[in-house]
Design a protein around this motif. Sequence first.
Motif, PDB file in Angstrom:
ATOM      1  N   LEU A  79     -15.525   1.397 -27.782  1.00 36.23           N
ATOM      2  CA  LEU A  79     -14.166   0.916 -27.988  1.00 36.23           C
ATOM      3  C   LEU A  79     -13.955   0.559 -29.453  1.00 36.23           C
ATOM      4  CD1 LEU A  79     -13.953  -1.510 -24.897  1.00 36.23           C
ATOM      5  CD2 LEU A  79     -13.205   0.885 -25.020  1.00 36.23           C
ATOM      6  N   ASP A  80     -12.753   0.869 -29.960  1.00 40.28           N
ATOM      7  CA  ASP A  80     -12.447   0.659 -31.374  1.00 40.28           C
ATOM      8  C   ASP A  80     -10.998   0.197 -31.498  1.00 40.28           C
ATOM      9  OD1 ASP A  80     -11.831   0.956 -34.120  1.00 40.28           O
ATOM     10  OD2 ASP A  80     -13.300   2.555 -34.350  1.00 40.28           O
ATOM     11  N   LYS A  81     -10.808  -1.047 -31.929  1.00 43.07           N
ATOM     12  CA  LYS A  81      -9.464  -1.598 -32.067  1.00 43.07           C
ATOM     13  C   LYS A  81      -8.812  -1.262 -33.402  1.00 43.07           C
ATOM     14  CE  LYS A  81      -9.803  -5.542 -28.919  1.00 43.07           C
ATOM     15  NZ  LYS A  81      -9.746  -7.030 -28.815  1.00 43.07           N
ATOM     16  N   ASN A  82      -9.489  -0.507 -34.243  1.00 41.68           N
ATOM     17  CA  ASN A  82      -8.928  -0.133 -35.539  1.00 41.68           C
ATOM     18  C   ASN A  82      -8.238   1.223 -35.521  1.00 41.68           C
ATOM     19  OD1 ASN A  82      -9.563  -2.459 -36.872  1.00 41.68           O
ATOM     20  ND2 ASN A  82     -11.212  -1.607 -38.105  1.00 41.68           N
ATOM     21  N   ILE A  83      -8.107   1.830 -34.357  1.00 40.96           N
ATOM     22  CA  ILE A  83      -7.489   3.149 -34.273  1.00 40.96           C
ATOM     23  C   ILE A  83      -6.238   3.089 -33.398  1.00 40.96           C
ATOM     24  CG2 ILE A  83      -9.659   4.354 -34.678  1.00 40.96           C
ATOM     25  CD1 ILE A  83      -9.890   4.855 -31.692  1.00 40.96           C
ATOM     26  N   ALA A  84      -5.421   4.142 -33.485  1.00 40.82           N
ATOM     27  CA  ALA A  84      -4.133   4.141 -32.794  1.00 40.82           C
ATOM     28  C   ALA A  84      -4.241   4.471 -31.311  1.00 40.82           C
ATOM     29  CB  ALA A  84      -3.197   5.139 -33.477  1.00 40.82           C
ATOM     30  N   ILE A  85      -5.330   5.062 -30.896  1.00 43.36           N
ATOM     31  CA  ILE A  85      -5.483   5.425 -29.476  1.00 43.36           C
ATOM     32  C   ILE A  85      -5.492   4.153 -28.645  1.00 43.36           C
ATOM     33  CG2 ILE A  85      -7.026   6.498 -27.782  1.00 43.36           C
ATOM     34  CD1 ILE A  85      -8.016   8.273 -30.159  1.00 43.36           C
ATOM     35  N   PRO A  86      -4.622   4.056 -27.620  1.00 40.49           N
ATOM     36  CA  PRO A  86      -4.541   2.820 -26.827  1.00 40.49           C
ATOM     37  C   PRO A  86      -5.898   2.409 -26.264  1.00 40.49           C
ATOM     38  CG  PRO A  86      -2.738   4.300 -26.277  1.00 40.49           C
ATOM     39  CD  PRO A  86      -3.658   5.076 -27.167  1.00 40.49           C
ATOM     40  N   HIS A 111     -20.496   2.650 -29.933  1.00 37.64           N
ATOM     41  CA  HIS A 111     -19.630   2.472 -31.097  1.00 37.64           C
ATOM     42  C   HIS A 111     -18.673   1.337 -30.741  1.00 37.64           C
ATOM     43  CE1 HIS A 111     -16.746   3.829 -34.326  1.00 37.64           C
ATOM     44  NE2 HIS A 111     -15.905   3.229 -33.492  1.00 37.64           N
ATOM     45  N   CYS A 112     -18.683   0.274 -31.524  1.00 32.93           N
ATOM     46  CA  CYS A 112     -17.831  -0.874 -31.196  1.00 32.93           C
ATOM     47  C   CYS A 112     -17.230  -1.456 -32.463  1.00 32.93           C
ATOM     48  CB  CYS A 112     -18.652  -1.942 -30.458  1.00 32.93           C
ATOM     49  SG  CYS A 112     -17.645  -3.308 -29.843  1.00 32.93           S
ATOM     50  N   VAL A 113     -15.902  -1.517 -32.501  1.00 37.14           N
ATOM     51  CA  VAL A 113     -15.194  -2.106 -33.640  1.00 37.14           C
ATOM     52  C   VAL A 113     -14.190  -3.118 -33.104  1.00 37.14           C
ATOM     53  CG1 VAL A 113     -13.707  -1.685 -35.627  1.00 37.14           C
ATOM     54  CG2 VAL A 113     -15.469  -0.014 -35.028  1.00 37.14           C
ATOM     55  N   ARG A 114     -14.457  -4.391 -33.382  1.00 39.07           N
ATOM     56  CA  ARG A 114     -13.571  -5.501 -33.000  1.00 39.07           C
ATOM     57  C   ARG A 114     -13.303  -5.546 -31.495  1.00 39.07           C
ATOM     58  NH1 ARG A 114      -8.372  -4.649 -35.593  1.00 39.07           N
ATOM     59  NH2 ARG A 114      -7.901  -6.716 -34.756  1.00 39.07           N
ATOM     60  N   ALA A 115     -14.250  -5.077 -30.695  1.00 41.53           N
ATOM     61  CA  ALA A 115     -14.045  -5.042 -29.242  1.00 41.53           C
ATOM     62  C   ALA A 115     -15.345  -5.360 -28.503  1.00 41.53           C
ATOM     63  CB  ALA A 115     -13.521  -3.664 -28.824  1.00 41.53           C
ATOM     64  N   PHE A 116     -16.139  -6.264 -29.073  1.00 42.14           N
ATOM     65  CA  PHE A 116     -17.431  -6.573 -28.463  1.00 42.14           C
ATOM     66  C   PHE A 116     -17.263  -7.223 -27.091  1.00 42.14           C
ATOM     67  CE2 PHE A 116     -18.641  -5.895 -32.842  1.00 42.14           C
ATOM     68  CZ  PHE A 116     -19.846  -5.230 -32.720  1.00 42.14           C
ATOM     69  N   GLN A 117     -16.325  -8.158 -26.971  1.00 42.62           N
ATOM     70  CA  GLN A 117     -16.155  -8.825 -25.682  1.00 42.62           C
ATOM     71  C   GLN A 117     -15.723  -7.839 -24.607  1.00 42.62           C
ATOM     72  OE1 GLN A 117     -16.867 -12.272 -25.084  1.00 42.62           O
ATOM     73  NE2 GLN A 117     -16.939 -11.267 -23.087  1.00 42.62           N
ATOM     74  N   GLU A 118     -14.775  -6.970 -24.952  1.00 44.38           N
ATOM     75  CA  GLU A 118     -14.314  -5.982 -23.972  1.00 44.38           C
ATOM     76  C   GLU A 118     -15.441  -5.013 -23.581  1.00 44.38           C
ATOM     77  OE1 GLU A 118     -10.685  -7.169 -26.447  1.00 44.38           O
ATOM     78  OE2 GLU A 118     -12.816  -6.800 -26.792  1.00 44.38           O
ATOM     79  N   THR A 119     -16.257  -4.634 -24.558  1.00 44.83           N
ATOM     80  CA  THR A 119     -17.358  -3.714 -24.283  1.00 44.83           C
ATOM     81  C   THR A 119     -18.381  -4.358 -23.360  1.00 44.83           C
ATOM     82  OG1 THR A 119     -17.068  -2.666 -26.444  1.00 44.83           O
ATOM     83  CG2 THR A 119     -19.171  -2.308 -25.330  1.00 44.83           C
ATOM     84  N   VAL A 120     -18.770  -5.580 -23.667  1.00 50.41           N
ATOM     85  CA  VAL A 120     -19.738  -6.288 -22.818  1.00 50.41           C
ATOM     86  C   VAL A 120     -19.160  -6.527 -21.429  1.00 50.41           C
ATOM     87  CG1 VAL A 120     -21.009  -8.451 -22.531  1.00 50.41           C
ATOM     88  CG2 VAL A 120     -20.950  -7.336 -24.764  1.00 50.41           C
ATOM     89  N   ASP A 121     -17.883  -6.869 -21.372  1.00 52.35           N
ATOM     90  CA  ASP A 121     -17.244  -7.087 -20.063  1.00 52.35           C
ATOM     91  C   ASP A 121     -17.310  -5.824 -19.211  1.00 52.35           C
ATOM     92  OD1 ASP A 121     -16.667  -9.700 -20.700  1.00 52.35           O
ATOM     93  OD2 ASP A 121     -14.543  -9.340 -21.140  1.00 52.35           O
ATOM     94  N   SER A 122     -17.058  -4.661 -19.830  1.00 56.21           N
ATOM     95  CA  SER A 122     -17.140  -3.403 -19.080  1.00 56.21           C
ATOM     96  C   SER A 122     -18.554  -3.157 -18.580  1.00 56.21           C
ATOM     97  CB  SER A 122     -16.692  -2.230 -19.957  1.00 56.21           C
ATOM     98  OG  SER A 122     -15.299  -2.131 -20.023  1.00 56.21           O
ATOM     99  N   LEU A 123     -19.538  -3.356 -19.437  1.00 56.85           N
ATOM    100  CA  LEU A 123     -20.928  -3.126 -19.039  1.00 56.85           C
ATOM    101  C   LEU A 123     -21.324  -4.046 -17.886  1.00 56.85           C
ATOM    102  CD1 LEU A 123     -22.479  -2.838 -22.612  1.00 56.85           C
ATOM    103  CD2 LEU A 123     -22.236  -0.965 -20.961  1.00 56.85           C
TER     104      LEU A 123
END
Length: 221
Positions: A79-86, A111-123
């Motif tokens: 997940l990457d919060k620095n890009i335009a893809i929702p 690959h994780c940019v400014r979305a560590f909590q969301e990534t861990v939550d998914s895992l």
Amino acid sequence: MAAQTPYIDLHTHRNYPVKELGILFLKNVALNHSEAITEADCSIGLHPWFIDGNSEDELRLMANELNRAQVLAIGECGLDKNIAIPLSDQKSVFDRQVQLAQTYRKPLIIHCVRAFQETVDSLKSMKFEGAVVFHGYRKNGILAKQLIDEGYYLSIGVHCLNGSQDELLKNIPLAHLFLETDIDVTVEITTLYQYVAQIRSLELEELKEILYQNYRNVFNK
């Protein structure tokens, strides 16, 4: 004469020879960026930067390729919060790749940019039980400890050579560390090892042994 312990380049885009002397490497292959699997050990994934309307076809292609002997991991994905893809679109594709990693018992290269909590939550929500490596880690020691406490690994790249992560490198448990060249083709993986060995006051061969054991633990080698 006994063979020397290899260097591990955990995540790279460079074109190493398939059997690079003294180096074990994982070539990154973005299936949604027209990159092809070669004979080299690799990770395959759908990179969040290139998510488009073809994700279903690309996920099917990935599933068909995961039994190939040289495919050691899924990634880089994430997940990457620095890009335009929702983020919702990214999460949908990421979750599917986590499912494939669970089914095929493959580690994940994240690959994780400014979305560590969301990534861990998914895992966690998907109860992923395999090894997880956050590649290109550039954040602080507090977050590093949180990720390591979850059992995850961190892979650090050439950006550390500017001294910005010396404190992290002094304190990170080496049993959760990897090193990588990523997209940089000007710095050798040996340079990273030498730098970290100096930071930790270790002999180079000692650091190589530790990171090689990490590689064996993650990839069952």
